[in-house]
Motif scaffolding. Sequence first.
Motif, short mmCIF file in Angstrom:
data_model
loop_
_atom_site.label_atom_id
_atom_site.label_comp_id
_atom_site.label_asym_id
_atom_site.label_seq_id
_atom_site.Cartn_x
_atom_site.Cartn_y
_atom_site.Cartn_z
N PRO A 29 0.92 -1.18 0.12
CA PRO A 29 0.07 0.13 -0.05
C PRO A 29 0.71 1.13 0.24
CG PRO A 29 -0.84 -1.71 1.68
CD PRO A 29 0.32 -2.11 1.13
N GLN A 30 2.06 1.43 0.62
CA GLN A 30 2.82 2.34 0.95
C GLN A 30 3.37 2.81 -0.60
OE1 GLN A 30 2.95 -0.33 2.85
NE2 GLN A 30 4.47 -0.08 4.13
N VAL A 31 3.72 1.63 -1.31
CA VAL A 31 4.28 2.03 -2.72
C VAL A 31 3.27 2.57 -3.78
CG1 VAL A 31 5.46 0.75 -4.74
CG2 VAL A 31 6.13 0.37 -2.47
N ARG A 32 1.91 1.91 -3.55
CA ARG A 32 1.09 2.33 -4.45
C ARG A 32 0.39 3.70 -4.29
NH1 ARG A 32 -1.35 -2.93 -2.86
NH2 ARG A 32 -2.90 -1.80 -1.67
N ILE A 33 0.53 4.13 -2.95
CA ILE A 33 0.22 5.41 -2.64
C ILE A 33 1.20 6.40 -3.05
CG2 ILE A 33 -0.29 6.95 -0.59
CD1 ILE A 33 -1.77 4.80 0.87
N ALA A 34 2.35 5.77 -2.78
CA ALA A 34 3.81 6.85 -3.07
C ALA A 34 3.74 7.31 -4.67
CB ALA A 34 4.88 6.32 -2.75
N LEU A 35 3.39 6.08 -5.43
CA LEU A 35 3.34 6.38 -6.87
C LEU A 35 2.26 7.43 -7.19
CD1 LEU A 35 4.13 2.98 -8.39
CD2 LEU A 35 5.67 4.77 -8.27
N ARG A 36 1.16 7.46 -6.58
CA ARG A 36 0.01 8.29 -7.13
C ARG A 36 0.44 9.58 -6.50
NH1 ARG A 36 -4.57 3.67 -5.56
NH2 ARG A 36 -4.84 2.85 -7.81
N LEU A 37 1.11 9.81 -5.29
CA LEU A 37 1.42 11.29 -4.89
C LEU A 37 2.27 11.73 -6.14
CD1 LEU A 37 1.60 10.75 -0.86
CD2 LEU A 37 0.24 12.09 -2.22
N LEU A 38 3.18 11.00 -6.65
CA LEU A 38 4.13 11.61 -7.41
C LEU A 38 3.55 11.93 -8.45
CD1 LEU A 38 6.81 9.11 -7.53
CD2 LEU A 38 7.31 11.33 -6.17
N LEU A 39 2.29 11.40 -9.10
CA LEU A 39 1.74 11.88 -10.06
C LEU A 39 0.85 12.99 -9.90
CD1 LEU A 39 1.04 11.50 -13.18
CD2 LEU A 39 -1.01 9.69 -12.14
N LEU A 40 0.39 13.08 -8.79
CA LEU A 40 -0.57 14.21 -8.37
C LEU A 40 0.38 15.54 -7.98
CD1 LEU A 40 -3.29 12.69 -5.86
CD2 LEU A 40 -3.50 13.63 -8.45
N LEU A 41 1.35 15.46 -7.52
CA LEU A 41 2.17 16.47 -6.85
C LEU A 41 3.46 16.96 -7.65
CD1 LEU A 41 2.33 15.46 -3.10
CD2 LEU A 41 0.76 17.10 -4.17
N GLY A 42 4.06 16.11 -8.50
CA GLY A 42 4.86 16.38 -9.46
C GLY A 42 6.32 16.78 -8.74
N ILE B 170 -0.88 3.81 8.31
CA ILE B 170 0.23 2.93 8.15
C ILE B 170 1.48 3.09 8.69
CG2 ILE B 170 1.74 1.67 6.36
CD1 ILE B 170 -0.45 2.42 4.16
N ALA B 171 2.00 4.40 8.91
CA ALA B 171 3.37 4.58 9.41
C ALA B 171 3.13 4.32 10.96
CB ALA B 171 3.50 6.05 9.02
N LYS B 172 2.02 4.80 11.58
CA LYS B 172 1.71 4.51 12.86
C LYS B 172 1.50 3.16 13.17
CE LYS B 172 -0.89 8.70 13.94
NZ LYS B 172 -2.11 9.40 14.19
N SER B 173 0.90 2.24 12.39
CA SER B 173 1.19 0.91 12.78
C SER B 173 2.22 0.17 12.94
CB SER B 173 0.05 0.08 11.58
OG SER B 173 0.58 0.10 10.39
N LEU B 174 3.19 0.87 11.80
CA LEU B 174 4.73 0.18 11.61
C LEU B 174 5.72 0.50 12.80
CD1 LEU B 174 5.24 0.41 7.93
CD2 LEU B 174 4.54 -1.65 9.22
#
Length: 482
Positions: free
Chosen positions: A270-283, A342-346
């Motif tokens: 999930p972290q990787v999937r979210i990170a890729l989407r953030l890169l596409l949204l924020l540049g 996710i970060a809190k759970s880890l």
Amino acid sequence: MADIETTTATPRRRRRAANLPRSDAGIEKLPNPDLERAEYGDGSGLRLRVNPTGKSGRGSAKTWCWFVVLDGKRINATLGTWSKDGEGGGLTLSKARQRLDDLKKAHQLGHLREELAKLGAGRAPAPAPGAAGELLVKDLAKDFRAFIGRRRKQPGEVDRTLDKDILPMLGERPVRSVTTKDVRQLVEAVVNGTCGERGGKGAPTQAGRVLAHVKQLFRFAQGRDDVQSNPADPLDPEALGVVSRICERHLTATEIAAFWQAIDKGGATPQVRIALRLLLLLGVRSGELLRATWSELDLEAATWTIPVAHQKLTKRQEAKARPWVVPLPAAAVELLKELQAIAKSLMPTSAKEKGLGPRAVVASVAAGGGALSEKALNHAMRRLFEAPKGKTPLLKFDGERPTPHDLRRTVRTHLGDTLGVEFHIAERCLNHSLGRIAATYDRGDYLKQRREALDLWAAYVDRLVTGKPAKVVPLTKKVGGA
């Protein structure tokens, strides 16, 4: 990696080599000596060395070698390692004999030194030994590393080219003895994959970095009066086969939708999937996102302040740089809230007991709640477009395979070309420099205009993904315009 040993050409008694087996199957059955290295020859000059089991750094490897006298020096040129099937860059018996024949012909024509350099046999012997106390390239490189370390925030790229390509071939040479021809042979060896431990795999793009770093190395030497001229200066990259790879890849509107939807099916965390989407949204740059900490984000104000230390800047640029505030579209805020959970759970139990909060925004299970690595993003992108043999990849786009950095190029391209955002606002969305004069006289951060632009972009991506009709802002009413 092959190497070359040299001794004087004075005749000396050598241990007689045992008879070399006539087939690779016979070579495979040769016993590994327990104490002393064993040698086998075929009478033509070709020898097979079998190292003692457990010998430091060599194990029980079998290597091909040839003794020859060149410029008054007895040279033991290692031709390569033995391999029964020739895989991994190894040489079968027949291939070793062919290589020896080629070297003998080169020796007759006076080109043996050049052929050994191309072969990547460690390093070709220097034309003449340097005088006692003469500066060697490897010693110059030590001072050069310190110099680069003071100028660059991340000197790792220079260290890698020095260690992997430059020093194996030139390290033992006196600095003043290195010629333009030596540098040319080095760069061509990288292009052809015969340099160092490349195993025949050419690296024409990396060769450009090697040439650039050799030029910098000797320019540094010139500044200290170690050399009078730079032997790398006359060389033209294109003439040596160097490929300058200028990335132009970005996702089209159709590809954006397909990419966003395929992320969930690629098997990434999930972290990787979210990170890729953030890169596409924020540049933003992937390194900026992966180094981000929660103290940098204010989700209520929908802002992310990237400190100077996390921006891609030279040390000289850092002195005048300011923290960079990224406005967060609503979609990005929601994704960040998922990452926060996710970060809190880890988090380690000990940290939770102390009442501490998570630190890394994109936390990794493997790192125990620490930051995710860049390799994880690259691997996830690769898996979307590549599949095991016999299977179909999730995505198949025309042209070269996109990388995480191409998502940043996608944002910039569509901000200007598709959405009509003014040039200076689109550039500032990516924190690009507009030049020294603009930076000196225009100190505004244009946060409001950048927020409008990124909100517009996020809405456009949402319409592409959900399949709603895409509405493009008319060019007569540009975002960020007067």
